[in-house]
Design a protein around this motif. Structure first.
Motif: not given
Lengths: 345, 288
Positions: A63-71, A127-129, A132-134
């Motif tokens: 939200g603040l820094t705007g980096q995608m993060h799915f992990g 990368i975060t996906i 997550n999987q690993v």
């Protein structure tokens, strides 16, 4: 954009209502274990606390820094497993487990932060996906350490002043205090120099680095804060349910993202509302039965398109960034565009 | 020993082609709309369900007619999604666009679950059995996967490079404004591309039916590897995606010889992360 009609008197009233609302909510939260006899409801509240902390962390990085993060789900599970393994194998106090989980969060944050410097946007998402999987695969298959799909049982409760907090009421108060602390922390981060720097990185990275801000350091810091929050929540989860399995963490990342976006991305009250609403909604919408998730997904999709700032933007009438708001503005300004949506994530 | 290695190679190549198809399917959408379709695993699931559950089990159509029909339905479904959903989403910031496609995937999944239930099912007679090539036994499914993928890959390249329509699609991917100024209908081309992508999803769904049971989460594993194949070959570059997919399939098949089979899935993710950090342009060096 402030509405010129809002006078200072009006603003004062709003401020006062907000304060009284917050005070009333706090009193209700403190009283609720005595108002309800249902343990189940208290557990739901605990779940809300845990989710709120995770969403706070996600809010800082996305939200603040705007980096995608799915992990987030994976990091949450890492925190839970760290705390669980340390306390069950080494027999140390859950507070040490919590500390270990926080250290784990620190390590993961640094580890994920560095790739975050090299790649942007959807690549970071990929990368975060993968991360997550690993993590999920490892937790499922490292039977010796994590107990495989059976999970870990018999995780001890927190204890305070030599007394084990095993009743749901005691845990409720402890977790309420921890959550309040984290929300306060997140609020301070949001409204400090760090928070403003994070927001500035989201809005224009290049101009920030021209102004002498160390982007790399700040991005990693944002990652670390988010992962530490998630691991902290993971430890809380492990010590409140006493029992964790990999299945509980399988599909959480989307949920946290939805909580943040439904509540209001970038806004702390919004994130709390989002976490509470998304956690409680399935319980109070039992009548929809199997159609619940379908209806919920459709509503979320529509909200993504028509009110990207979430519930909080509807509550405060601050709809500028949404499609609805843009349409209103466009009609006001005679078809002129609102300009660039500065919410590039 | 040699025969075993050859068999591993063939099954690796077959899986590689599946990853390559997934890669092609999302790269097409990515190039034209700038959206990463995170709902595409559910497209694949939907294709498989249309084929198996609706056309074969419920309506009792012959297999090959059902196959063709489900691809056609998927094409029109793709056009619908393109006009109804991708058009508004592609104007939003990436985070919202991604969440939008994830939610679309969930909607498809829930719809499928409500209509056909949670139980997995399969068609026994579809692409079952083995073929024997001079001592090397290869399943019919793998032969079909390799054959169909080759046809799609070559056909798509010919279509994109040699026909006027294909050229216009490439133009849309290159520069939307200029394309619109040249008198090409960008919206129509986008719909066509997403339709083709959805049709490929349908074909993938049918091809993997013999490998996995038809269920809501059947495609969850292969799509992430599809992303990995795109990253490895070069993101947004179709030939690169194909190379990356086959490379990944073979690597994964042979990794079983070295590490325990349960960690096979980790290999592709770790390779993808390494590529993103060390060589973001991909194997062919033409990624974005």
């Amino acid at each position: 954009m402030l509405n010129p009609i809002k006078t200072s008197f009006f603003q004062n009233v709003v401020k006062r209502i907000r304060l009284w609302g917050l005070a009333g909510l706090t009193v209700w939260m403190l009283a609720v274990p005595f108002l309800t006899s249902s343990n189940y409801f208290l557990f739901l509240m605990l779940q809300i606390f845990i989710n709120t902390i995770i969403v706070m962390g996600l809010n800082i990085i996305t939200g603040l820094t705007g980096q995608m993060h799915f992990g987030t789900g994976a990091i949450f599970s890492l925190g839970a497993y760290t705390s669980a393994i340390v306390t069950t194998r080494l027999g140390v106090s859950p507070w040490v487990g919590l500390l270990c989980a926080v250290l784990m969060g620190l390590a993961v944050g640094i580890g994920l932060g560095y790739p975050g410097l090299k790649v942007r946007g959807v690549y970071l998402w990929l990368i975060t996906i993968a991360f997550n999987q690993v993590v999920n695969l490892l937790e499922r298959n490292m039977v010796g350490l994590t107990g495989g799909t059976q999970g870990i049982r018999g995780i001890p409760y927190f204890s305070l002043f030599g007394k084990e907090l095993s009743g749901s009421r005691e845990i409720y108060y402890l977790y309420f205090a921890l959550t309040a602390f984290i929300i306060y922390l997140a609020w301070r981060i949001c409204h400090s120099r760090f928070g403003r720097t994070f927001r500035a990185i989201r809005d224009n990275e290049d101009s920030m680095s021209c102004n002498g801000i160390d982007i790399a350091q700040k991005k990693i810091l944002a990652f670390i804060i988010s992962t530490v929050f998630a691991c902290f929540a993971g430890s809380m989860y492990a010590h409140c349910y006493n029992y964790i399995t990999p299945n509980a963490f399988a599909d959480l990342s989307t949920n946290y993202l939805v909580m943040m976006m439904v509540g209001g991305i970038g806004s702390i009250p919004g994130c709390v509302i989002g976490a509470a609403v998304i956690t409680l909604l399935p319980e109070y919408m039992r009548s929809l039965q199997q159609y619940y998730w379908l209806i919920f997904s459709v509503i979320t999709l529509l909200m993504t398109i028509f009110a990207p700032r979430g519930l909080i933007s509807i509550l405060t009438g601050d709809l500028e960034d949404s499609v609805l708001g843009r349409l209103q503005l466009r009609s006001k300004m005679g078809g002129e565009k609102n300009g660039q949506n500065n919410f590039e994530a | 020993m040699l025969e075993m290695l050859l068999q591993i190679l063939v099954s690796g190549v077959a899986m590689g082609f599946i990853y390559a198809l997934v890669g092609i399917e999302y790269t097409l959408v990515w190039n034209v709309t700038g959206l990463l379709n995170f709902g595409h695993d559910k497209f694949i699931t939907l294709g498989a369900y249309l084929f198996v559950a609706l056309l074969v089990k419920t309506l009792g159509l012959p297999l090959y007619l059902a196959a063709i029909l489900s691809v056609v339905i998927m094409y029109f479904f793709g056009r619908l999604v393109s006009n109804g959903l991708f058009a508004p989403l592609s104007n939003l910031p990436p985070l919202y666009a991604i969440t939008g496609t994830v939610m679309m995937g969930r909607i498809i999944y829930e719809t499928v679950r409500i209509i056909w239930g949670v139980n997995a099912f399969t068609v026994l007679e579809w692409l079952s059995g083995t073929l024997n090539f001079g001592g090397i036994v290869i399943t019919k499914a793998n032969v079909a996967i390799i054959g169909a993928s080759l046809v799609i890959v070559i056909g798509l390249q010919l279509f994109l490079q040699k026909t006027r329509l294909g050229t216009s699609l490439r133009c849309v991917a290159e520069n939307k404004t200029a394309t619109a100024l040249m008198g090409i209908d960008v919206r129509k081309s986008t719909a066509l591309t997403v339709g083709i992508s959805a049709a490929i999803c349908g074909i993938i769904g049918m091809l993997i039916t013999p490998l996995y049971n038809v269920s809501g989460t059947m495609a969850a594993g292969i799509v992430t590897k599809g992303f990995a194949s795109g990253v490895i070959g070069g993101f947004g570059y179709l030939p690169g995606t194909i190379v990356g997919g086959i490379f990944l399939g073979i690597l994964e098949a042979f990794s079983v010889l070295v590490i325990p089979a349960v960690y096979k899935d980790c290999v592709s993710f770790i390779v993808m992360i390494l590529f993103l950090i060390i060589q973001p342009k991909g194997l062919l060096g033409k990624g974005q």
